[in-house]
Write a protein that holds these residues in place. Structure first.
Motif, PDB file in Angstrom:
ATOM      1  N   THR A 192     -50.268 -11.332  87.575  1.00 30.91           N
ATOM      2  CA  THR A 192     -49.392 -11.587  86.437  1.00 30.91           C
ATOM      3  C   THR A 192     -48.940 -10.280  85.789  1.00 30.91           C
ATOM      4  O   THR A 192     -49.513  -9.224  86.030  1.00 30.91           O
ATOM      5  CB  THR A 192     -50.110 -12.452  85.387  1.00 30.91           C
ATOM      6  OG1 THR A 192     -51.286 -11.761  84.929  1.00 30.91           O
ATOM      7  CG2 THR A 192     -50.511 -13.792  85.982  1.00 30.91           C
ATOM      8  N   SER A 193     -47.915 -10.380  84.953  1.00 35.43           N
ATOM      9  CA  SER A 193     -47.389  -9.197  84.267  1.00 35.43           C
ATOM     10  C   SER A 193     -48.171  -8.944  82.984  1.00 35.43           C
ATOM     11  O   SER A 193     -48.320  -9.854  82.155  1.00 35.43           O
ATOM     12  CB  SER A 193     -45.910  -9.390  83.926  1.00 35.43           C
ATOM     13  OG  SER A 193     -45.417  -8.285  83.192  1.00 35.43           O
ATOM     14  N   ARG A 210     -36.240 -10.145  84.567  1.00 39.19           N
ATOM     15  CA  ARG A 210     -36.900 -10.086  83.266  1.00 39.19           C
ATOM     16  C   ARG A 210     -38.124 -10.983  83.308  1.00 39.19           C
ATOM     17  O   ARG A 210     -38.064 -12.116  83.792  1.00 39.19           O
ATOM     18  CB  ARG A 210     -35.931 -10.559  82.187  1.00 39.19           C
ATOM     19  CG  ARG A 210     -36.552 -10.863  80.840  1.00 39.19           C
ATOM     20  CD  ARG A 210     -36.819  -9.621  80.060  1.00 39.19           C
ATOM     21  NE  ARG A 210     -37.603  -9.912  78.859  1.00 39.19           N
ATOM     22  CZ  ARG A 210     -37.823  -9.047  77.893  1.00 39.19           C
ATOM     23  NH1 ARG A 210     -37.317  -7.828  77.999  1.00 39.19           N
ATOM     24  NH2 ARG A 210     -38.535  -9.355  76.843  1.00 39.19           N
ATOM     25  N   VAL A 211     -39.280 -10.478  82.854  1.00 38.53           N
ATOM     26  CA  VAL A 211     -40.515 -11.261  82.876  1.00 38.53           C
ATOM     27  C   VAL A 211     -41.169 -11.227  81.502  1.00 38.53           C
ATOM     28  O   VAL A 211     -40.955 -10.303  80.716  1.00 38.53           O
ATOM     29  CB  VAL A 211     -41.513 -10.731  83.933  1.00 38.53           C
ATOM     30  CG1 VAL A 211     -40.958 -10.901  85.332  1.00 38.53           C
ATOM     31  CG2 VAL A 211     -41.874  -9.277  83.674  1.00 38.53           C
ATOM     32  N   ILE A 213     -43.464  -2.501  85.783  1.00 44.30           N
ATOM     33  CA  ILE A 213     -42.781  -3.262  84.733  1.00 44.30           C
ATOM     34  C   ILE A 213     -42.499  -2.314  83.576  1.00 44.30           C
ATOM     35  O   ILE A 213     -43.387  -1.582  83.135  1.00 44.30           O
ATOM     36  CB  ILE A 213     -43.649  -4.438  84.218  1.00 44.30           C
ATOM     37  CG1 ILE A 213     -44.270  -5.214  85.393  1.00 44.30           C
ATOM     38  CG2 ILE A 213     -42.827  -5.341  83.322  1.00 44.30           C
ATOM     39  CD1 ILE A 213     -43.286  -5.910  86.267  1.00 44.30           C
ATOM     40  N   GLU A 214     -41.262  -2.319  83.080  1.00 45.09           N
ATOM     41  CA  GLU A 214     -40.905  -1.468  81.941  1.00 45.09           C
ATOM     42  C   GLU A 214     -40.245  -2.305  80.854  1.00 45.09           C
ATOM     43  O   GLU A 214     -39.490  -3.229  81.148  1.00 45.09           O
ATOM     44  CB  GLU A 214     -39.943  -0.342  82.355  1.00 45.09           C
ATOM     45  CG  GLU A 214     -40.600   0.767  83.148  1.00 45.09           C
ATOM     46  CD  GLU A 214     -39.705   1.988  83.255  1.00 45.09           C
ATOM     47  OE1 GLU A 214     -38.875   2.196  82.340  1.00 45.09           O
ATOM     48  OE2 GLU A 214     -39.839   2.725  84.238  1.00 45.09           O
ATOM     49  N   GLY A 255     -41.124  -7.443  79.946  1.00 41.85           N
ATOM     50  CA  GLY A 255     -40.231  -6.345  80.307  1.00 41.85           C
ATOM     51  C   GLY A 255     -39.381  -6.692  81.514  1.00 41.85           C
ATOM     52  O   GLY A 255     -39.144  -7.872  81.814  1.00 41.85           O
ATOM     53  N   THR A 256     -38.981  -5.645  82.223  1.00 41.21           N
ATOM     54  CA  THR A 256     -38.131  -5.802  83.404  1.00 41.21           C
ATOM     55  C   THR A 256     -38.832  -5.231  84.626  1.00 41.21           C
ATOM     56  O   THR A 256     -39.442  -4.161  84.547  1.00 41.21           O
ATOM     57  CB  THR A 256     -36.790  -5.069  83.203  1.00 41.21           C
ATOM     58  OG1 THR A 256     -36.127  -5.615  82.054  1.00 41.21           O
ATOM     59  CG2 THR A 256     -35.888  -5.219  84.417  1.00 41.21           C
TER      60      THR A 256
END
Length: 442
Positions: free
Chosen positions: A243-244, A114-115, A274-275, A248-249
């Motif tokens: 980076t994100s 998880r981010v 990433i979702e 999300g995951t």
């Protein structure tokens, strides 16, 4: 007992024996019995009618009366639904790419992590990025120095040109006066004029803004290009920290330490996917023939193998404004639609296929018959009643329809009553007034 009564008694006994669960072979069947689907129930009813028909014919001696599988007319509730299938995915999904040909120095996440938005996913080796930034900054400094040098030369040259023009203009003015008195020749006057014109052209050759002489425009363009390159190199250095973009995951990681960031399989795969799996949705294709029954806001019941027989709620949130080819050689078009999963903690996961049922219509306390009981005749839809040993067709209108049942409403002067014996699956051989015997459908 007459012969006719004996035959009828034998027929009733055989039908009752056939319907008994403990009839010969029944115990064995019970052991392997499985839950029948709706279609199998309909097929089973038809098969039972065939068996009963054979028994009846054998017992009746072929007297012209045919058995008809019937069911009593009753009232009930109906729900008409549309079933759709499609994949489950996150409501927000992003692919993270890098076009930098620099090595991955560190990875900080793995699939399933998880981010948060802005969280660092990986770092690239910055040596090349820093070197290229130094080169770009040196080029910018050189362009700025050249500009200053040209600016200084322009100021000096322009001042001298203005001074020379002033002197040449004064000399020409004096020569004009002398030429009028005959003190100098016309040749000398013409020479003074040409000198003044040359001096004026020299002044005009300089680029001047607000009285200030400036270098040629090309030197400014060189500085702009150098500054732009520095900005690009600075951005590239910043991009070495990946980076994100969303919270999300991490569902896909297509790189590893030591690999170049722009090399991911066939080059088309992202470094990371990433979702947002906190909110799920499913994409479905609706037939062009059914899309008119689907609307945004419509509720859906979602099922999937992972739910072990349970269902969760959903809602239609989007319908595409354009259709697409169905494929497979079909000329039918389909319209993509999105169904949002509204239940929280539904146990559904992205990447699986689910089934959605949309409620299209509902009817309460209405006359209900098997779907196969309604036939289309020349005068419209009808159901067949077996009454007083004969077939009678009753005109009806179809209402709400489920997979196996249909709502019927009397048409014209027709009357429907509780308990009427209605043919389960009348075929084209049945005619009005035909001699028939009602046989309860299995």
């Amino acid at each position: 007992m007459t012969e006719e009564e004996r035959r009828e008694a034998e027929f009733d006994a055989q039908v009752e024996e056939l319907m008994r669960p403990d009839s010969p072979g029944g115990e064995k069947k019970k052991k392997i019995h499985k839950k029948w689907s709706k279609k199998r129930k309909i097929a089973g009813t038809a098969a039972a009618a065939v068996v009963i028909f054979g028994i009846f014919r054998a017992c009746s001696g072929g007297n012209g009366t045919i058995p008809v599988a019937t069911t009593p007319l009753t009232k009930g509730d109906l729900t008409e639904k549309m079933a759709l299938t499609g994949p489950i995915s996150g409501t927000d999904s992003v692919d993270v790419f890098s076009n930098l040909h620099w090595e991955v120095e560190a990875l900080y996440v793995k699939e399933g992590d998880r981010v948060e938005q802005g969280q660092v996913l990986a770092r690239l080796n910055t040596a090349d990025a820093e070197r290229e930034l130094d080169i770009a900054e040196n080029a910018r400094e050189l362009a700025e120095a050249e500009y200053e040098e040209q600016a200084r030369a322009a100021r000096i040259g322009y001042a001298k040109a203005v001074q020379d023009y002033g002197a040449a203009k004064s000399a020409y003015d004096r020569s004009a006066v002398l030429a009028q008195s005959g003190s100098i020749s016309q040749v000398e006057l013409e020479e003074a004029r040409r000198t003044a014109e040359d001096a004026a052209r020299e002044v005009d050759s300089y680029r001047v803004e607000n009285g200030q002489a400036l270098p040629p425009k090309s030197y400014e363009l060189r500085i702009q290009e150098a500054v732009y390159e520095v900005e690009n190199r600075q951005d590239a250095l910043e991009e070495t920290v990946i980076t994100s973009p969303i919270a999300g995951t991490v569902v896909r990681v297509n790189t590893k330490v030591g690999r170049f960031a722009d090399e991911t399989g066939d080059g088309m795969e992202p470094l990371f996917t990433i979702e947002n799996l906190d909110a799920l949705e499913m994409e479905v294709d609706v037939s062009e023939y059914s899309i008119g029954q689907v609307a945004v806001g419509q509720e859906a019941e979602i099922s999937a193998d992972i739910l072990n027989g349970e269902t969760v709620r959903g809602e239609v949130t989007a319908i595409s404004p354009t259709g697409e080819e169905k494929g497979g050689g079909s000329t039918e078009r389909v319209i993509p639609a999105t169904i949002r999963i509204t239940d929280k903690n539904s146990r559904l996961i992205a990447g699986i296929t689910a089934r959605a049922e949309l409620t299209l219509a509902e009817a309460k306390d209405v006359w209900v018959v098997p779907a196969s009981a309604v036939v289309d005749r020349e005068d419209g839809p009808c159901i067949a009643q077996v009454k007083d040993g004969a077939v009678h067709f009753i005109p009806v209108e179809r209402g709400v329809e489920s997979d196996i049942q249909t709502e019927v409403r009397p048409r014209g002067d027709a009357i429907l009553e509780e308990g009427m014996e209605i043919a389960v699956s009348p075929d084209e051989t049945l005619t009005e007034g035909m001699a028939a015997a009602a046989v309860p459908a299995a």
